[in-house]
Motif scaffolding. Structure first.
Motif, PDB file in Angstrom:
ATOM      1  N   MET A   1       3.358   0.366  12.420  1.00  0.00           N
ATOM      2  CA  MET A   1       2.452  -0.656  11.921  1.00  0.00           C
ATOM      3  C   MET A   1       1.724  -0.115  10.688  1.00  0.00           C
ATOM      4  O   MET A   1       1.126   0.954  10.747  1.00  0.00           O
ATOM      5  N   PRO A   2       1.766  -0.827   9.575  1.00  0.00           N
ATOM      6  CA  PRO A   2       1.101  -0.346   8.349  1.00  0.00           C
ATOM      7  C   PRO A   2      -0.416  -0.248   8.535  1.00  0.00           C
ATOM      8  O   PRO A   2      -1.036  -1.061   9.219  1.00  0.00           O
ATOM      9  N   SER A   3      -1.001   0.779   7.901  1.00  0.00           N
ATOM     10  CA  SER A   3      -2.444   0.955   7.977  1.00  0.00           C
ATOM     11  C   SER A   3      -2.939   1.731   6.766  1.00  0.00           C
ATOM     12  O   SER A   3      -2.153   2.344   6.039  1.00  0.00           O
ATOM     13  N   PHE A   4      -4.253   1.698   6.551  1.00  0.00           N
ATOM     14  CA  PHE A   4      -4.898   2.524   5.531  1.00  0.00           C
ATOM     15  C   PHE A   4      -6.343   2.759   5.949  1.00  0.00           C
ATOM     16  O   PHE A   4      -6.860   2.097   6.839  1.00  0.00           O
ATOM     17  N   ASP A   5      -6.978   3.735   5.301  1.00  0.00           N
ATOM     18  CA  ASP A   5      -8.368   4.071   5.584  1.00  0.00           C
ATOM     19  C   ASP A   5      -9.233   3.696   4.394  1.00  0.00           C
ATOM     20  O   ASP A   5      -8.847   3.910   3.243  1.00  0.00           O
ATOM     21  N   THR A 133      -5.547  -1.886  10.100  1.00  0.00           N
ATOM     22  CA  THR A 133      -4.130  -1.967  10.465  1.00  0.00           C
ATOM     23  C   THR A 133      -3.708  -3.428  10.498  1.00  0.00           C
ATOM     24  O   THR A 133      -4.509  -4.316  10.799  1.00  0.00           O
ATOM     25  N   GLY A 134      -2.457  -3.656  10.197  1.00  0.00           N
ATOM     26  CA  GLY A 134      -1.911  -5.009  10.212  1.00  0.00           C
ATOM     27  C   GLY A 134      -0.400  -4.955  10.249  1.00  0.00           C
ATOM     28  O   GLY A 134       0.209  -3.895  10.071  1.00  0.00           O
ATOM     29  N   ARG A 162      -0.122   3.971   5.117  1.00  0.00           N
ATOM     30  CA  ARG A 162       1.100   4.262   5.859  1.00  0.00           C
ATOM     31  C   ARG A 162       1.895   2.992   6.077  1.00  0.00           C
ATOM     32  O   ARG A 162       1.340   1.941   6.340  1.00  0.00           O
ATOM     33  N   ASP A 163       3.182   3.146   6.006  1.00  0.00           N
ATOM     34  CA  ASP A 163       4.085   2.000   6.188  1.00  0.00           C
ATOM     35  C   ASP A 163       4.491   1.843   7.612  1.00  0.00           C
ATOM     36  O   ASP A 163       4.920   2.587   8.344  1.00  0.00           O
TER      37      ASP A 163
END
Length: 163
Positions: A1-5, A133-134, A162-163
């Motif tokens: 699951m894609p995410s970022f901070d 996350t989404g 992250r992908d």
């Protein structure tokens, strides 16, 4: 699951370079020669202390410092100016705290803004950052755009995508 901070950081090396440039200009400026103005920093405490003879010269020194910080891309939003206080003799002092990390209240505002946007993403507060996350990259990019447009009193950066 894609995410970022979502984080709020200050490049301490650039901050140090800007402080050194400001000190150098302070020594070279003729109008500030005999004002006994100085800029001290404590990187462990993340604190800058400006001392000068009067309020007027203190404002001039602060202006020089802000100019050097802006040229080095150090976000001025992450500076927390404390009240001017009287120091020894007739001099004045001002402390500037460097804000790093996202504190609880701004983090709650960020999470609320993301939830109110209606995008299909989840936001969670983790220490001094917010993780988003989404399922779709497009939704995450829309969140980034939303956060860039809004002002939270901090400079926000997006890391750890992250992908």
């Amino acid at each position: 699951m894609p995410s970022f901070d979502v984080v709020s950081e200050v490049n301490l090396q650039e901050l140090d370079n800007a402080l050194n440039q400001a000190r150098k200009e302070l020594q070279q400026r003729f109008d500030l020669k005999d004002t006994h103005s100085e800029i001290k920093d404590d990187q462990k405490e993340k604190l800058i202390t400006i001392t000068s003879d009067s309020d007027f010269t203190l404002k001039q020194v602060t202006s020089i410092l802000e100019n050097k910080l802006a040229k080095r891309n150090v976000p001025l939003e992450n500076l927390d100016y404390q009240p001017v206080e009287n120091a020894a003799g007739s001099s004045v002092r001002q402390k500037i705290r460097i804000k790093t990390g996202i504190e609880k209240e701004p983090a709650k505002e960020i999470v609320k803004a993301i939830k109110d946007s209606g995008l299909k993403v989840q936001a969670a507060i983790q220490d001094n950052q917010v993780r988003v996350t989404g399922k779709k990259k497009d939704d995450l990019q829309a969140v980034m755009q939303l956060l860039r447009e809004r002002k939270f009193g901090l400079s926000l950066q997006f890391t750890n995508f992250r992908d």
